[in-house]
Design a protein around this motif. Sequence first.
Motif, PDB file in Angstrom:
ATOM      1  N   PHE A  38       0.814  -1.212   0.000  1.00 17.79           N
ATOM      2  CA  PHE A  38       0.000   0.000   0.000  1.00 17.79           C
ATOM      3  C   PHE A  38       0.846   1.259   0.000  1.00 17.79           C
ATOM      4  N   ARG A  39       2.037   1.224   0.582  1.00 15.84           N
ATOM      5  CA  ARG A  39       2.839   2.436   0.716  1.00 15.84           C
ATOM      6  C   ARG A  39       3.269   3.015  -0.632  1.00 15.84           C
ATOM      7  N   PRO A  40       4.030   2.294  -1.459  1.00 12.74           N
ATOM      8  CA  PRO A  40       4.448   2.900  -2.728  1.00 12.74           C
ATOM      9  C   PRO A  40       3.310   3.079  -3.717  1.00 12.74           C
ATOM     10  N   PHE A  41       2.372   2.142  -3.740  1.00 15.50           N
ATOM     11  CA  PHE A  41       1.318   2.224  -4.753  1.00 15.50           C
ATOM     12  C   PHE A  41       0.284   3.292  -4.425  1.00 15.50           C
ATOM     13  N   PHE A  42      -0.027   3.513  -3.158  1.00  8.50           N
ATOM     14  CA  PHE A  42      -0.939   4.603  -2.821  1.00  8.50           C
ATOM     15  C   PHE A  42      -0.307   5.951  -3.145  1.00  8.50           C
ATOM     16  N   LEU A  43       0.976   6.098  -2.835  1.00 10.65           N
ATOM     17  CA  LEU A  43       1.661   7.344  -3.166  1.00 10.65           C
ATOM     18  C   LEU A  43       1.727   7.549  -4.675  1.00 10.65           C
ATOM     19  N   ALA A  44       2.142   6.508  -5.393  1.00  6.64           N
ATOM     20  CA  ALA A  44       2.273   6.625  -6.848  1.00  6.64           C
ATOM     21  C   ALA A  44       0.920   6.864  -7.502  1.00  6.64           C
ATOM     22  N   GLY A  45      -0.110   6.138  -7.051  1.00  5.36           N
ATOM     23  CA  GLY A  45      -1.434   6.285  -7.641  1.00  5.36           C
ATOM     24  C   GLY A  45      -2.029   7.655  -7.399  1.00  5.36           C
ATOM     25  N   ALA A  46      -1.918   8.163  -6.170  1.00  4.38           N
ATOM     26  CA  ALA A  46      -2.465   9.491  -5.851  1.00  4.38           C
ATOM     27  C   ALA A  46      -1.713  10.576  -6.609  1.00  4.38           C
ATOM     28  N   GLY A  47      -0.387  10.458  -6.657  1.00  2.00           N
ATOM     29  CA  GLY A  47       0.397  11.451  -7.401  1.00  2.00           C
ATOM     30  C   GLY A  47       0.062  11.441  -8.875  1.00  2.00           C
ATOM     31  N   PHE A  48      -0.090  10.243  -9.426  1.00  3.93           N
ATOM     32  CA  PHE A  48      -0.428  10.146 -10.844  1.00  3.93           C
ATOM     33  C   PHE A  48      -1.834  10.658 -11.123  1.00  3.93           C
ATOM     34  N   ALA A  49      -2.764  10.438 -10.190  1.00  6.03           N
ATOM     35  CA  ALA A  49      -4.138  10.935 -10.366  1.00  6.03           C
ATOM     36  C   ALA A  49      -4.139  12.443 -10.540  1.00  6.03           C
ATOM     37  N   ALA A  50      -3.380  13.143  -9.686  1.00 10.46           N
ATOM     38  CA  ALA A  50      -3.327  14.602  -9.772  1.00 10.46           C
ATOM     39  C   ALA A  50      -2.618  15.053 -11.037  1.00 10.46           C
ATOM     40  N   LEU A  51      -1.480  14.439 -11.354  1.00 12.20           N
ATOM     41  CA  LEU A  51      -0.687  14.851 -12.514  1.00 12.20           C
ATOM     42  C   LEU A  51      -1.402  14.569 -13.830  1.00 12.20           C
ATOM     43  N   ALA A  52      -1.965  13.369 -13.971  1.00  5.66           N
ATOM     44  CA  ALA A  52      -2.571  12.976 -15.243  1.00  5.66           C
ATOM     45  C   ALA A  52      -3.791  13.829 -15.575  1.00  5.66           C
ATOM     46  N   VAL A  53      -4.631  14.114 -14.587  1.00  2.50           N
ATOM     47  CA  VAL A  53      -5.822  14.932 -14.847  1.00  2.50           C
ATOM     48  C   VAL A  53      -5.415  16.383 -15.122  1.00  2.50           C
ATOM     49  N   ALA A  54      -4.361  16.860 -14.457  1.00  7.25           N
ATOM     50  CA  ALA A  54      -3.877  18.218 -14.737  1.00  7.25           C
ATOM     51  C   ALA A  54      -3.380  18.338 -16.171  1.00  7.25           C
TER      52      ALA A  54
END
Length: 384
Positions: A14-30
Amino acid sequence: MRTLAASPAFSLGFRPFFLAGAGFAALAVAVWALWLYGRLPGAQPIGGMLAWHRHEMPFGFATAIIAGFLLTAVPNWTGRAGLSGWPLIGLVSVWLIARLAWWLPISPMVLLTMQLPFLPLLAWCLGRDLLAARKRENYPILLMITLLAGCQMMTLWGILTDDVGFQRHGVLAVLWLVAALMSMIGGRVIPFFIQRGLNRPAPAATHPLATRVLLLGGMLAALSFAAGLNDTPRGWLAALYLLLGGVHLLRLWRWHDRGIWRVPLLWSLYLAYVWLVAGTLAMALWHAGWMPQQSLATHALAVGGIGGLILAMIARVSLGHTGRLLQPSKTVVLGFVLLVFAGLCRVLLVPFSGVGLGLSALLWCTAFGLFLTRYTGILLKPRV
């Protein structure tokens, strides 16, 4: 290098994937919103921005969160050690390389080979533990991940062959598969979270029929999208979505407790699940000829439902599995509220104003950005 493998960041999935997923969610939609409004000129990814957006939101963002959750849950279910250290770093690297590949000067066929390994590797990591522990009740999860991989292959093939219809069918099919998977997991954990969060007596075991109906119905909905049957309104599909929406509503009625509205980690999950009902019933209305745009149902499911459940779930799971009090900061609670409004803007405002899409994207990015500001330190530090 040994220090990296032994760091808390790679102690559990959960640690790396939650961070990576949340960061990518913000970046990709931006990135997507800036391109839509003409603020991002220059080179585009292979297949174009629309193809990239369609593929990366389910297969980049959603699968990262699914991986993080399942790599953490399966060890609890089986009693076996979870993926950690270098094997976990390797799996995260496969996911990250697939995200970067879209922007590299490579051929479309090389892109395809870089996208496909992640889901089969995830299925193998989970499957070896589930099979070894003989957890047959969790075998449907392996089937769902296999179907996700099939939808990804369909989507990528549509991109490679420039077949927009084939591409769209694959993306919409995976959207309903993800919703079905989340309804299965949600049916297991949301009542437990409510019971523990409000200190209520343990509820009586519920009949598995509702979960089976939602799982099989979700897979049937996904199959109908893959086959192109949702391109035109059909009465039997209206009945299917009406049935699914009714079962979702029954669940909400059973789960409801007035106390949840005092606990952000509970009402955020509950409201996100309401979006699953809205998206499903909206599809029924479209097939009945009472809703003009199918995309409104799709984005109700994607933004409010899947996005909302993901944000609420990763906020709760991250606190619980790092040994912290189940009390999110006011910053994160604001993120929950912003994501609800992101869904409302995407569904209710976009049909009437072009500003709606930009506002929805801004609220979405801010919500996941707020999560990152409060949870990056938590996910990178040892359990307290």
